[in-house]
Design an enzyme around this catalytic site. Sequence first.
Site, PDB file in Angstrom:
ATOM      1  N   CYS A  76       0.913  -3.646   7.281  1.00  0.00           N
ATOM      2  CA  CYS A  76       1.930  -4.286   7.921  1.00  0.00           C
ATOM      3  C   CYS A  76       3.300  -4.363   6.810  1.00  0.00           C
ATOM      4  CB  CYS A  76       1.693  -5.865   8.081  1.00  0.00           C
ATOM      5  SG  CYS A  76       2.799  -6.405   9.448  1.00  0.00           S
ATOM      6  N   HIS A 176      -1.928  -4.176  12.493  1.00  0.00           N
ATOM      7  CA  HIS A 176      -3.085  -4.892  11.609  1.00  0.00           C
ATOM      8  C   HIS A 176      -4.265  -4.369  12.226  1.00  0.00           C
ATOM      9  CE1 HIS A 176      -0.860  -8.095   9.632  1.00  0.00           C
ATOM     10  NE2 HIS A 176      -0.178  -8.290  10.801  1.00  0.00           N
ATOM     11  N   GLU A 178      -7.164  -4.997  11.064  1.00  0.00           N
ATOM     12  CA  GLU A 178      -8.267  -5.841  10.808  1.00  0.00           C
ATOM     13  C   GLU A 178      -8.178  -6.783  12.377  1.00  0.00           C
ATOM     14  OE1 GLU A 178      -4.609  -8.121   9.257  1.00  0.00           O
ATOM     15  OE2 GLU A 178      -5.164  -6.050   9.430  1.00  0.00           O
TER      16      GLU A 178
END
Length: 197
Positions: A76, A176, A178
């Site tokens: 990001c 992202h 994750e």
Amino acid sequence: MIAIINTGCANINSVRFAFERLGVTPEVITDPAQLAQFDRAILPGVGHAKVAMDRLKQAGWCQAIAEYDKPLMGICLGMQLLCEHTDEGDVLCLGMIPGNVSLLEVGELTSPHMGWNNLCEVKAHPLTRGLSAQQQVYFVHSFAHTPNEATLAQGEYGNAFSAIVAQDNYAGMQFHPERSAKVGTALLQNFIDWQLP
């Protein structure tokens, strides 16, 4: 071993937990002198680019990142900080990834670009192994890198932008991973497996 660089402005725990689910326990580091000891590193980031760059400079990270010769990936804002310049605060960045970051021109769409969106224009690279166009990942951003020779995958929101970039041992993901379910997990595994030529 994977280092997560603590920039002081990142949601580090979600990145750490994502790697732990893959059987890897990263170490969060706060001292630039520690970086060289690790096999690979993550530069996470949320917030304002100028604030983040000021923190990197004040803590001495710029030289350590520039001298690092193993895989390092920004996530990001971390990806944007690896580029040459950002219009967010009009600051020079780390310069590891060619190209500039500018405000996403979204037209009548809402900004920031937030939520799930498709990837497209995916190039073959160890980081994109198993990735195909139209798979979705989770974005939260209002600034973006303009696609160029370093772009491995693009997104589109108003205009096309770089979703994954790589140059030498440096890489970045605008989204992202994750938070991007199975696709993000596979991409983090690709980073773990990435061997430089």
